[in-house]
Design an enzyme around this catalytic site. Structure first.
Site, PDB file in Angstrom:
ATOM      1  N   TYR A  40       0.850  -1.201   0.000  1.00  0.00           N
ATOM      2  CA  TYR A  40       0.000   0.000   0.000  1.00  0.00           C
ATOM      3  C   TYR A  40       0.877   1.240   0.000  1.00  0.00           C
ATOM      4  O   TYR A  40       1.811   1.329   0.793  1.00  0.00           O
ATOM      5  CB  TYR A  40      -0.903   0.016   1.243  1.00  0.00           C
ATOM      6  CG  TYR A  40      -2.332  -0.342   0.919  1.00  0.00           C
ATOM      7  CD1 TYR A  40      -3.029   0.329  -0.077  1.00  0.00           C
ATOM      8  CD2 TYR A  40      -2.997  -1.352   1.624  1.00  0.00           C
ATOM      9  CE1 TYR A  40      -4.330  -0.001  -0.381  1.00  0.00           C
ATOM     10  CE2 TYR A  40      -4.311  -1.681   1.324  1.00  0.00           C
ATOM     11  CZ  TYR A  40      -4.982  -1.006   0.324  1.00  0.00           C
ATOM     12  OH  TYR A  40      -6.270  -1.330   0.013  1.00  0.00           O
TER      13      TYR A  40
ATOM     14  N   GLU B 199      -0.441   4.845  -0.445  1.00  0.00           N
ATOM     15  CA  GLU B 199      -1.218   6.079  -0.626  1.00  0.00           C
ATOM     16  C   GLU B 199      -0.326   7.311  -0.501  1.00  0.00           C
ATOM     17  O   GLU B 199       0.503   7.379   0.413  1.00  0.00           O
ATOM     18  CB  GLU B 199      -2.325   6.191   0.423  1.00  0.00           C
ATOM     19  CG  GLU B 199      -3.536   5.346   0.104  1.00  0.00           C
ATOM     20  CD  GLU B 199      -3.515   4.040   0.842  1.00  0.00           C
ATOM     21  OE1 GLU B 199      -2.402   3.538   1.116  1.00  0.00           O
ATOM     22  OE2 GLU B 199      -4.600   3.534   1.153  1.00  0.00           O
TER      23      GLU B 199
ATOM     24  N   ASP C  73      -7.114  13.847 -24.899  1.00  0.00           N
ATOM     25  CA  ASP C  73      -7.156  12.437 -24.481  1.00  0.00           C
ATOM     26  C   ASP C  73      -6.481  11.673 -25.615  1.00  0.00           C
ATOM     27  O   ASP C  73      -7.081  11.402 -26.650  1.00  0.00           O
ATOM     28  CB  ASP C  73      -8.615  12.002 -24.311  1.00  0.00           C
ATOM     29  CG  ASP C  73      -8.732  10.518 -23.987  1.00  0.00           C
ATOM     30  OD1 ASP C  73      -7.726   9.790 -24.146  1.00  0.00           O
ATOM     31  OD2 ASP C  73      -9.831  10.086 -23.599  1.00  0.00           O
TER      32      ASP C  73
ATOM     33  N   THR D 122      -4.226   6.288 -21.754  1.00  0.00           N
ATOM     34  CA  THR D 122      -3.976   4.953 -21.224  1.00  0.00           C
ATOM     35  C   THR D 122      -2.502   4.648 -21.473  1.00  0.00           C
ATOM     36  O   THR D 122      -1.837   5.351 -22.250  1.00  0.00           O
ATOM     37  CB  THR D 122      -4.833   3.885 -21.940  1.00  0.00           C
ATOM     38  OG1 THR D 122      -4.701   4.073 -23.352  1.00  0.00           O
ATOM     39  CG2 THR D 122      -6.283   3.969 -21.552  1.00  0.00           C
TER      40      THR D 122
ATOM     41  N   LYS E  52      -2.528   0.083 -25.372  1.00  0.00           N
ATOM     42  CA  LYS E  52      -2.764   0.474 -26.779  1.00  0.00           C
ATOM     43  C   LYS E  52      -1.432   0.665 -27.531  1.00  0.00           C
ATOM     44  O   LYS E  52      -0.541  -0.157 -27.391  1.00  0.00           O
ATOM     45  CB  LYS E  52      -3.624   1.738 -26.839  1.00  0.00           C
ATOM     46  CG  LYS E  52      -4.991   1.599 -26.135  1.00  0.00           C
ATOM     47  CD  LYS E  52      -5.900   2.754 -26.414  1.00  0.00           C
ATOM     48  CE  LYS E  52      -7.294   2.565 -25.861  1.00  0.00           C
ATOM     49  NZ  LYS E  52      -7.500   3.052 -24.489  1.00  0.00           N
TER      50      LYS E  52
ATOM     51  N   ARG F 115      -2.066  -2.425 -18.908  1.00  0.00           N
ATOM     52  CA  ARG F 115      -3.325  -1.676 -18.827  1.00  0.00           C
ATOM     53  C   ARG F 115      -3.190  -0.672 -17.698  1.00  0.00           C
ATOM     54  O   ARG F 115      -2.804  -1.031 -16.587  1.00  0.00           O
ATOM     55  CB  ARG F 115      -4.492  -2.617 -18.537  1.00  0.00           C
ATOM     56  CG  ARG F 115      -4.614  -3.765 -19.505  1.00  0.00           C
ATOM     57  CD  ARG F 115      -5.930  -4.437 -19.344  1.00  0.00           C
ATOM     58  NE  ARG F 115      -6.957  -3.552 -19.817  1.00  0.00           N
ATOM     59  CZ  ARG F 115      -7.311  -3.445 -21.101  1.00  0.00           C
ATOM     60  NH1 ARG F 115      -6.717  -4.178 -22.011  1.00  0.00           N
ATOM     61  NH2 ARG F 115      -8.249  -2.612 -21.477  1.00  0.00           N
TER      62      ARG F 115
HETATM   63  N1  DSN Z   1     -12.022   0.458 -25.038  1.00  0.00           N
HETATM   64  C1  DSN Z   1     -11.076   1.372 -25.622  1.00  0.00           C
HETATM   65  C2  DSN Z   1     -11.053   1.265 -27.101  1.00  0.00           C
HETATM   66  O1  DSN Z   1     -11.188   0.161 -27.587  1.00  0.00           O
HETATM   67  O2  DSN Z   1     -10.884   2.251 -27.791  1.00  0.00           O
HETATM   68  C3  DSN Z   1     -11.275   2.767 -25.216  1.00  0.00           C
HETATM   69  O3  DSN Z   1     -11.632   2.844 -23.908  1.00  0.00           O
END
Ligand code: DSN
Length: 422
Positions: free
Chosen positions: A54, A56, A201, A228, A231, A237
């Site tokens: 933990y 915090e 974003d 994120t 990707k 993730r």
């Molecule tokens: N689920 C993601 C996507 O596939 O673009 C975005 O949150």
């Protein structure tokens, strides 16, 4: 000892599910543009004993003892994130992209304030104010759209008009189903005129920005970026919020993430982020990012040659959105299912000005981050596109589908998922 030996001995149900997923990922092609394959090092960090701790607070200012190693991990992650994206401040604690956006909204606004973001059917994301989300009950969301869905050009005049009318606190650039570059300077110009913060974003294109093949919103003067870490960025993730240079803004973001929204950060995940950022700082990541774009262009060409309508008229990034219903009379849902049968995973997607439903829309969305990680180049990307179209055209021909399934399996064997990128 095998990677999953303890799970195997202890929990047959979960072991079987993981083995099934291993097999699925190894023998099928992943075209969902928001997915990728992480390195073994990223997975090791994610599975490490840092999950026990933990922490915090933030490095040097924690609410629990025993932080000498977690502090080191988080500082490395922050430093590398700032280096990658050319900014002064990074909060690497958000558990994913949605909490990163929610924390950002609460840091920059009061309840009832307005956000001007991209229309959801024109490529925006659920967290940009979909009516079904909780944040939609707290903040007011207004929209801009594409001016021309066949070129993808944003209607900047309309954007300015809506901004002048609604005086948003935030003008939000960014998307999850849009294939063109944005004019970030234009966003900044309009935001300055109405006194709004500029937030991007960049979840989908973070890796392309890090790799130098997409424009960095900070170069145009954006205040904040949310993203994120998976990707195109090819990390675990997770999410993060970056602030270009304003220390007060960075403090607000930190407070909003913890204690505003989250409790203890997931330090195993932050270690995995740090490792992925380290990988993205390598010169090889630039080569990877360039290839992601080249592969998307190769797929674009095949779809155009087959007269299949692409939203935005093509792509500048890693993803494509095809109107399969309009061009071939096959719904997005039907396409998703039949392509899955031959080992190609992608997702059905609404298209701009959609006439169908979200569960059975007109489009499919697909992209090249994962196949590029496997080492595929333009020739293979074009071949995958050809197999996709052949499968869609012959969706009731089992022999054709079997042949295409075999072709995909062969490609997968030729291009196995790599364990390391450095
Ligand atoms: N689920 C993601 C996507 O596939 O673009 C975005 O949150």
């Amino acid at each position: 000892m095998s990677e999953y030996n303890y799970i195997k001995q202890q929990d047959e149900d979960i072991y079987n599910a993981i083995m099934g997923e291993e097999e699925r990922e190894a023998n099928g092609l992943e075209l969902i543009p928001s997915e990728n394959y992480v390195s073994r090092a990223v997975r090791e960090a994610n599975g490490s004993i840092l999950t026990n701790k933990y922490s915090e607070g933030y490095p040097g200012k924690r609410y629990y003892g025993g932080q000498e190693f977690t502090d080191a991990v988080e500082k490395v992650a922050i430093d590398r994130a700032c280096q990658l994206f050319g900014c002064k401040y990074a909060n690497v604690q958000p558990l994913s992209g949605a909490p990163a956006n929610v924390a950002m909204y609460f840091a920059l606004m009061e309840p009832g304030d307005t956000v001007l973001g991209m229309h959801l059917e024109h490529g925006g994301h659920l967290t940009h104010g979909h009516p079904t989300t909780s944040i939609n009950k707290v903040f007011n969301f207004v929209r801009y759209k594409m001016k021309d869905v066949d070129t993808g050009e944003i209607d900047y005049e309309e954007l300015r008009k809506v901004a002048l009318e609604h005086k948003p606190k935030i003008i939000l650039a960014g998307f999850s189903a849009y294939s063109r570059e944005l004019d970030y300077e234009k966003f900044v110009e309009i935001a300055r005129e109405v006194g709004a913060y500029t937030v991007a974003d960049m979840a989908h294109i973070a890796g392309l920005i890090a790799g130098g093949v997409a424009k960095n919103p900070f170069d145009a003067g954006f205040d904040v970026i949310t993203t994120t870490t998976h990707k195109t960025l090819r990390g675990p993730r997770g999410g993060m919020v970056l602030v270009r240079e304003d220390e007060e803004l960075a403090k607000k973001i930190n407070k909003s993430v913890f204690p505003g929204l989250q409790g203890g950060p997931h330090m195993n995940n932050i270690a995995a982020k740090a490792i992925a950022f380290g990988e993205a700082l390598q010169p090889s990541f630039k080569t990877y990012s360039k290839q992601v774009l080249k592969n998307a262009k190769a797929m674009e060409e095949v779809f155009k040659d087959a007269d299949i309508r692409l939203l935005g008229g093509g792509t500048d990034n890693h993803l494509l959105l095809a109107d399969v219903f309009g061009s071939m009379g096959i719904t997005g849902q039907e396409a998703e299912v039949v392509l899955d049968e031959v080992g190609i995973t992608l997702n059905k997607n609404m298209i701009a000005d959609e006439s169908r439903t979200a569960m059975d829309p007109s489009g499919i969305r697909f992209g090249t981050p994962a196949i590029t990680t496997r080492g595929m180049k333009e020739e293979e990307a074009a071949k995958v596109a050809e197999i996709m179209i052949d499968t869609l055209k012959n969706k009731d021909d089992q022999a054709k589908k079997d042949a295409n399934r075999d072709a995909i399996k062969e490609l997968c064997q030729q291009f196995p998922i790599p364990e390391s990128f450095v």
